[in-house]
Write an enzyme that holds these catalytic residues in place. Structure first.
Site, PDB file in Angstrom:
ATOM      1  CE  LYS A  11      -4.013   3.684   5.227  1.00 37.18           C
ATOM      2  NZ  LYS A  11      -3.478   5.034   5.365  1.00 37.18           N
ATOM      3  N   PRO A  94     -14.562   7.388   1.593  1.00 37.26           N
ATOM      4  CG  PRO A  94     -13.769   9.016   2.949  1.00 37.26           C
ATOM      5  CD  PRO A  94     -14.403   7.744   2.995  1.00 37.26           C
ATOM      6  N   GLY A  96      -9.360   9.104  -1.768  1.00 41.54           N
ATOM      7  CA  GLY A  96      -8.591  10.347  -1.511  1.00 41.54           C
ATOM      8  C   GLY A  96      -8.492  10.753  -0.038  1.00 41.54           C
ATOM      9  N   GLY A  97      -8.996   9.952   0.817  1.00 34.69           N
ATOM     10  CA  GLY A  97      -8.996  10.408   2.168  1.00 34.69           C
ATOM     11  C   GLY A  97      -8.136   9.984   3.143  1.00 34.69           C
ATOM     12  N   GLY A  98      -7.334   9.179   2.706  1.00 40.72           N
ATOM     13  CA  GLY A  98      -6.185   8.517   3.513  1.00 40.72           C
ATOM     14  C   GLY A  98      -6.647   7.190   4.539  1.00 40.72           C
ATOM     15  N   GLY A 100      -7.329   4.405   3.070  1.00 46.04           N
ATOM     16  CA  GLY A 100      -6.740   3.281   2.101  1.00 46.04           C
ATOM     17  C   GLY A 100      -7.788   2.521   1.337  1.00 46.04           C
ATOM     18  N   GLY A 101      -8.708   3.158   1.130  1.00 48.92           N
ATOM     19  CA  GLY A 101     -10.231   2.447   0.418  1.00 48.92           C
ATOM     20  C   GLY A 101      -9.717   1.618  -1.040  1.00 48.92           C
ATOM     21  CB  SER A 104      -9.183  -1.734   1.783  1.00 54.06           C
ATOM     22  OG  SER A 104      -9.681  -2.723   2.562  1.00 54.06           O
ATOM     23  CG  ASP A 136      -1.009   2.073   2.169  1.00 47.53           C
ATOM     24  OD1 ASP A 136      -0.124   1.999   2.730  1.00 47.53           O
ATOM     25  OD2 ASP A 136      -1.849   3.152   2.216  1.00 47.53           O
TER      26      ASP A 136
END
EC number: 2.7.1.148
Length: 298
Positions: A11, A94, A96-98, A100-101, A104, A136
């Site tokens: 996202k 990745p 810690g990349g923002g 939303g991994g 999700s 999230d």
């Protein structure tokens, strides 16, 4: 059903305002969520003994603390089922990349096991469960671009433009607590209406912004440098609390040209924006939400 393989899409926060801080320390937000057609992939195989197994192991993340495992066990507890599952994660997004991994991945696990275990709990209940895992998770469960308020859990579906994006990961994680706990973080942006937010992105270009950006620039010179570089091509922004950056573009060809110029020390990819989650597309889910138009009402 013997096996399911499903995406866990990324996202973007097309804008992110911090409008207050609650007594419990959580921050009140206003944000626009949009999905990308880039995903992790999770493979689910049922087992009859009730065990939850996830592979491969993720460095520095305990198996039982992983959001995927927690989501599976939460669903077992909520439904009373004694079924189990083997889960294999193909990780592309990745950490810690923002993007939303982790959230999700958890949402995909909830929807996959609801289907695999024949629970039929419904999206509202799954979103309610997802909220206990993270703010999230519900938007990934509901599966549509959304305007979010509160801590990110109050969702209204919207229809956004769907440009191509170049996304850059400068190669480091930004810890969310470091951003939200920073004394210089803006916490008093005046709230705006959803309709104004939607119009602002279309009519004012840089009107969409991320209140976390100034703090992340201070915390990471590498992110600041990458953001300055990407801004030469368009209205580049931080997503979430970083460290990933994105820039909306008019064509895939333009995205390809930028990718050819990205230095080898940054990981970058192109992706198309989506209003419906690739997860919902894969499962054939048509939610009952009725999205507003791109520009909303007055």
């Amino acid at each position: 059903m013997q096996r399911l393989s499903l995406p866990a899409p990324a996202k973007l926060n097309r804008m992110l305002h911090i409008v207050g801080r609650r007594a419990d320390g959580y921050h009140e937000l206003q944000t626009l969520f949009q999905f990308l057609d880039r995903s992790d992939t999770l493979h689910f195989s049922p087992r009859a003994d009730g065990a939850i197994h996830l592979a491969p192991a993720i460095a520095d993340v305990d198996h039982d603390a992983n959001l995927i495992v927690r989501a599976a066990r939460l669903l077992q507890h909520a439904s009373g089922t004694h079924q189990g599952v083997d889960i294999h994660l193909d990780k592309r997004l990745p950490m810690g990349g923002g993007l939303g991994g982790g959230s999700s991945d958890a949402a995909t696990t909830l929807l996959a096991l609801d289907r695999l275990w024949s629970l039929d709990l419904g999206l509202p209940r799954l979103a309610e469960l997802g909220l206990t895992l993270g703010a999230d998770v519900p938007v990934f469960v509901r599966g549509h671009s959304a305007w979010a308020e509160g801590i990110g859990e109050r969702l209204t579906p919207v229809t956004l433009d769907t440009p191509w994006f170049v996304v850059i990961h400068p190669g480091e994680e930004i810890a969310t607590p470091a951003v939200f706990g920073h004394p210089e973080l803006t916490r008093d942006t005046p709230p705006i209406s959803m309709a104004r937010a939607l119009r602002g992105g279309a009519e004012q270009g840089r009107a969409w912004r991320n209140d976390c950006e100034a703090v992340v620039r201070r915390l990471s010179p590498d992110v600041a440098h990458a953001l300055d570089w990407l801004s030469a091509f368009g209205p580049a922004m931080l997503t979430g609390t970083g460290s990933c950056l994105f820039c909306p573009l008019t064509s895939e060809r333009q995205a390809d040209r930028i990718l050819r110029r990205v230095g080898s020390h940054w990981h970058a990819f192109k992706a198309r924006g989506c209003n419906t989650s690739p997860l919902h597309d894969a499962l054939g889910i048509h939610d009952e939400w009725s999205p507003m138009s791109q520009y909303g009402d007055a």
